[in-house]
Design a protein around this motif. Structure first.
Motif, PDB file in Angstrom:
ATOM      1  N   ILE A  26       0.834  -1.204   0.000  1.00  0.00           N
ATOM      2  CA  ILE A  26       0.000   0.000   0.000  1.00  0.00           C
ATOM      3  C   ILE A  26       0.870   1.255   0.000  1.00  0.00           C
ATOM      4  CG2 ILE A  26      -1.634   1.350   1.392  1.00  0.00           C
ATOM      5  CD1 ILE A  26      -2.776  -1.372   2.334  1.00  0.00           C
ATOM      6  N   SER A  27       1.901   1.260   0.820  1.00  0.00           N
ATOM      7  CA  SER A  27       2.797   2.415   0.883  1.00  0.00           C
ATOM      8  C   SER A  27       3.518   2.630  -0.437  1.00  0.00           C
ATOM      9  CB  SER A  27       3.815   2.219   2.012  1.00  0.00           C
ATOM     10  OG  SER A  27       3.170   2.078   3.267  1.00  0.00           O
ATOM     11  N   LEU A  28       3.948   1.544  -1.063  1.00  0.00           N
ATOM     12  CA  LEU A  28       4.645   1.652  -2.349  1.00  0.00           C
ATOM     13  C   LEU A  28       3.716   2.188  -3.437  1.00  0.00           C
ATOM     14  CD1 LEU A  28       6.839  -1.570  -2.509  1.00  0.00           C
ATOM     15  CD2 LEU A  28       7.636   0.793  -2.335  1.00  0.00           C
ATOM     16  N   LEU A  29       2.469   1.749  -3.435  1.00  0.00           N
ATOM     17  CA  LEU A  29       1.516   2.244  -4.430  1.00  0.00           C
ATOM     18  C   LEU A  29       1.275   3.738  -4.252  1.00  0.00           C
ATOM     19  CD1 LEU A  29      -1.112  -0.648  -4.574  1.00  0.00           C
ATOM     20  CD2 LEU A  29       0.461   0.060  -6.391  1.00  0.00           C
ATOM     21  N   ALA A  30       1.112   4.175  -2.997  1.00  0.00           N
ATOM     22  CA  ALA A  30       0.910   5.600  -2.738  1.00  0.00           C
ATOM     23  C   ALA A  30       2.126   6.405  -3.192  1.00  0.00           C
ATOM     24  CB  ALA A  30       0.638   5.830  -1.252  1.00  0.00           C
ATOM     25  N   TRP A  31       3.308   5.916  -2.881  1.00  0.00           N
ATOM     26  CA  TRP A  31       4.550   6.596  -3.278  1.00  0.00           C
ATOM     27  C   TRP A  31       4.698   6.637  -4.796  1.00  0.00           C
ATOM     28  CZ3 TRP A  31       8.014   9.971  -2.512  1.00  0.00           C
ATOM     29  CH2 TRP A  31       9.307   9.894  -3.017  1.00  0.00           C
ATOM     30  N   THR A  32       4.365   5.539  -5.457  1.00  0.00           N
ATOM     31  CA  THR A  32       4.514   5.478  -6.911  1.00  0.00           C
ATOM     32  C   THR A  32       3.521   6.398  -7.613  1.00  0.00           C
ATOM     33  OG1 THR A  32       5.259   3.183  -6.705  1.00  0.00           O
ATOM     34  CG2 THR A  32       4.637   3.934  -8.899  1.00  0.00           C
ATOM     35  N   LEU A  33       2.305   6.485  -7.100  1.00  0.00           N
ATOM     36  CA  LEU A  33       1.333   7.410  -7.684  1.00  0.00           C
ATOM     37  C   LEU A  33       1.817   8.853  -7.560  1.00  0.00           C
ATOM     38  CD1 LEU A  33      -2.025   5.816  -6.495  1.00  0.00           C
ATOM     39  CD2 LEU A  33      -1.113   5.882  -8.832  1.00  0.00           C
ATOM     40  N   LEU A  34       2.462   9.160  -6.446  1.00  0.00           N
ATOM     41  CA  LEU A  34       3.032  10.499  -6.303  1.00  0.00           C
ATOM     42  C   LEU A  34       4.142  10.732  -7.323  1.00  0.00           C
ATOM     43  CD1 LEU A  34       3.530  13.210  -4.902  1.00  0.00           C
ATOM     44  CD2 LEU A  34       5.005  12.004  -3.289  1.00  0.00           C
ATOM     45  N   LEU A  35       4.994   9.740  -7.501  1.00  0.00           N
ATOM     46  CA  LEU A  35       6.080   9.869  -8.477  1.00  0.00           C
ATOM     47  C   LEU A  35       5.528  10.119  -9.878  1.00  0.00           C
ATOM     48  CD1 LEU A  35       8.446   6.972  -7.340  1.00  0.00           C
ATOM     49  CD2 LEU A  35       8.777   9.419  -6.970  1.00  0.00           C
ATOM     50  N   ALA A  69       5.903   6.176   5.772  1.00  0.00           N
ATOM     51  CA  ALA A  69       5.022   5.073   5.382  1.00  0.00           C
ATOM     52  C   ALA A  69       5.784   3.758   5.247  1.00  0.00           C
ATOM     53  CB  ALA A  69       4.323   5.410   4.064  1.00  0.00           C
ATOM     54  N   LEU A  70       6.903   3.792   4.549  1.00  0.00           N
ATOM     55  CA  LEU A  70       7.646   2.560   4.290  1.00  0.00           C
ATOM     56  C   LEU A  70       8.282   2.011   5.560  1.00  0.00           C
ATOM     57  CD1 LEU A  70       9.301   3.596   0.901  1.00  0.00           C
ATOM     58  CD2 LEU A  70       7.449   1.955   1.232  1.00  0.00           C
ATOM     59  N   ALA A 128       1.313   0.365  11.886  1.00  0.00           N
ATOM     60  CA  ALA A 128       0.247   0.589  10.908  1.00  0.00           C
ATOM     61  C   ALA A 128      -0.183   2.046  10.855  1.00  0.00           C
ATOM     62  CB  ALA A 128      -0.952  -0.300  11.242  1.00  0.00           C
ATOM     63  N   ALA A 129      -0.225   2.714  12.002  1.00  0.00           N
ATOM     64  CA  ALA A 129      -0.652   4.116  12.022  1.00  0.00           C
ATOM     65  C   ALA A 129       0.279   4.987  11.182  1.00  0.00           C
ATOM     66  CB  ALA A 129      -0.711   4.628  13.464  1.00  0.00           C
ATOM     67  N   ALA A 130       1.587   4.766  11.337  1.00  0.00           N
ATOM     68  CA  ALA A 130       2.558   5.544  10.568  1.00  0.00           C
ATOM     69  C   ALA A 130       2.447   5.236   9.075  1.00  0.00           C
ATOM     70  CB  ALA A 130       3.970   5.252  11.065  1.00  0.00           C
ATOM     71  N   ALA A 131       2.262   3.954   8.742  1.00  0.00           N
ATOM     72  CA  ALA A 131       2.158   3.570   7.334  1.00  0.00           C
ATOM     73  C   ALA A 131       0.927   4.194   6.681  1.00  0.00           C
ATOM     74  CB  ALA A 131       2.109   2.050   7.208  1.00  0.00           C
ATOM     75  N   TRP A 132      -0.205   4.144   7.364  1.00  0.00           N
ATOM     76  CA  TRP A 132      -1.427   4.724   6.797  1.00  0.00           C
ATOM     77  C   TRP A 132      -1.340   6.245   6.728  1.00  0.00           C
ATOM     78  CZ3 TRP A 132      -4.601   2.113   4.008  1.00  0.00           C
ATOM     79  CH2 TRP A 132      -4.852   0.760   4.264  1.00  0.00           C
ATOM     80  N   ARG A 133      -0.778   6.860   7.758  1.00  0.00           N
ATOM     81  CA  ARG A 133      -0.657   8.327   7.753  1.00  0.00           C
ATOM     82  C   ARG A 133       0.266   8.787   6.628  1.00  0.00           C
ATOM     83  NH1 ARG A 133       0.822   8.638  12.481  1.00  0.00           N
ATOM     84  NH2 ARG A 133       3.077   8.897  12.276  1.00  0.00           N
ATOM     85  N   GLY A 134       1.400   8.147   6.488  1.00  0.00           N
ATOM     86  CA  GLY A 134       2.320   8.513   5.424  1.00  0.00           C
ATOM     87  C   GLY A 134       1.712   8.300   4.050  1.00  0.00           C
ATOM     88  N   SER A 135       1.002   7.196   3.862  1.00  0.00           N
ATOM     89  CA  SER A 135       0.378   6.902   2.569  1.00  0.00           C
ATOM     90  C   SER A 135      -0.697   7.935   2.235  1.00  0.00           C
ATOM     91  CB  SER A 135      -0.228   5.497   2.583  1.00  0.00           C
ATOM     92  OG  SER A 135       0.761   4.506   2.768  1.00  0.00           O
ATOM     93  N   ALA A 136      -1.478   8.340   3.248  1.00  0.00           N
ATOM     94  CA  ALA A 136      -2.538   9.328   3.014  1.00  0.00           C
ATOM     95  C   ALA A 136      -1.955  10.666   2.570  1.00  0.00           C
ATOM     96  CB  ALA A 136      -3.366   9.510   4.287  1.00  0.00           C
ATOM     97  N   VAL A 137      -0.871  11.084   3.208  1.00  0.00           N
ATOM     98  CA  VAL A 137      -0.242  12.356   2.822  1.00  0.00           C
ATOM     99  C   VAL A 137       0.349  12.252   1.422  1.00  0.00           C
ATOM    100  CG1 VAL A 137       1.554  14.034   3.387  1.00  0.00           C
ATOM    101  CG2 VAL A 137       0.218  12.977   5.216  1.00  0.00           C
ATOM    102  N   LEU A 138       0.956  11.124   1.094  1.00  0.00           N
ATOM    103  CA  LEU A 138       1.499  10.933  -0.254  1.00  0.00           C
ATOM    104  C   LEU A 138       0.403  11.024  -1.307  1.00  0.00           C
ATOM    105  CD1 LEU A 138       4.010   7.991   0.379  1.00  0.00           C
ATOM    106  CD2 LEU A 138       4.581  10.378  -0.146  1.00  0.00           C
ATOM    107  N   LEU A 139      -0.742  10.430  -1.039  1.00  0.00           N
ATOM    108  CA  LEU A 139      -1.851  10.490  -1.987  1.00  0.00           C
ATOM    109  C   LEU A 139      -2.379  11.916  -2.127  1.00  0.00           C
ATOM    110  CD1 LEU A 139      -3.790   7.225  -1.075  1.00  0.00           C
ATOM    111  CD2 LEU A 139      -2.419   7.661  -3.119  1.00  0.00           C
ATOM    112  N   ALA A 140      -2.353  12.680  -1.041  1.00  0.00           N
ATOM    113  CA  ALA A 140      -2.771  14.086  -1.128  1.00  0.00           C
ATOM    114  C   ALA A 140      -1.806  14.878  -1.994  1.00  0.00           C
ATOM    115  CB  ALA A 140      -2.854  14.691   0.282  1.00  0.00           C
TER     116      ALA A 140
END
Length: 247
Positions: free
Chosen positions: A134-143, A203-204, A212-224
């Motif tokens: 999930i974290s990698l997908l969020a990061w890749t979408l940002l890239l 996130a990673l 899990a909290a850090a991973a979800w929080r980081g992923s949410a910010v990346l998606l934003a």
């Protein structure tokens, strides 16, 4: 939609025919890991140092791989094919999808190589593979979104190269990918959250440690961040982007 499918197929073909940039982004981080991992493990221990080295290489070199999608966008102007693309019924979001989906596969493959090497060869531990995906997908979408934005604003390949070379190193360094936040000067640590690299590390690392909290929080910010960059790229396209560019 047939036109989107055709655009995806066309850009995938171009990517396969010119694999050099992607291959270099796969090989260089492995060399980085082998050369610098001993420094990280000496400072942070085997487990912490290995994780820092792997995540640092992944984030830094995936940022540099933004060149793949950025060049795909800029090519349309350099090759004088933009007007032909605009003559279709494709909307900005569909153009971004047609350009981004092939690059999505390329970026995920690059990151998979780094992670597999880190886990199987260097012994990096991953507490939650699902959160890591999930974290990698969020990061890749940002890239993808950042790369597209650079591509539609750059006026030449030289400007594009400078953007992702300098920008990539700044974002990864400021975000704590290369140097832990705890080791940074206080003022740098304070502004680190403005960098997407900081949230990628959050996130990673959360996924590798099981936080899990850090991973979800980081992923949410990346998606934003990704949504904001995609909107900016779409706005640029809709405002008549496509004037002549320089080689």
């Amino acid at each position: 939609m047939p036109e989107v499918t055709a655009l995806i197929r066309h850009n995938a073909t171009l990517l396969v025919r010119e694999p050099g940039p992607l291959l270099s982004r796969m090989i260089l981080p492995l060399a980085f890991l082998l050369a610098l991992r001993p420094l990280y493990t000496a400072a942070q221990g085997t487990i912490g140092g290995t994780t820092q080295a792997v995540l640092g290489a992944l984030i830094t070199f995936s940022l540099l791989a933004m060149s793949i999608v950025g060049a795909s966008m800029l090519n349309e102007r350099v090759w004088h094919t933009w007007n032909r693309l605009r003559a279709t019924t494709l909307r900005p979001a569909q153009i971004l999808a047609g350009k981004g989906i092939p690059a999505l596969g390329a970026l995920l493959a690059q990151q998979a190589v780094v992670l597999v090497f880190g886990v199987l060869v260097l012994g990096m531990r991953v507490a939650s593979p699902a959160l890591l995906v999930i974290s990698l997908l969020a990061w890749t979408l940002l890239l993808l979104a950042l790369g597209a934005t650079l591509g539609v604003f750059a006026g030449s390949y030289g400007a594009l190269s400078a953007s992702y070379d300098v920008g990539g190193l700044v974002l990864s360094s400021l975000g704590g990918a290369l140097v832990p936040i705890s080791a940074m000067p206080g003022w740098l640590a304070t502004i680190a959250p403005v960098s997407p690299g900081y949230w990628a590390v959050t996130a990673l690392r959360g996924a590798t440690t099981g936080d899990a909290a850090a991973a979800w929080r980081g992923s949410a910010v990346l998606l934003a961040f990704a949504a904001a960059a995609a909107l900016l790229a779409g706005w640029r396209i809709s405002r008549g982007w496509g004037r002549s560019a320089k080689l």
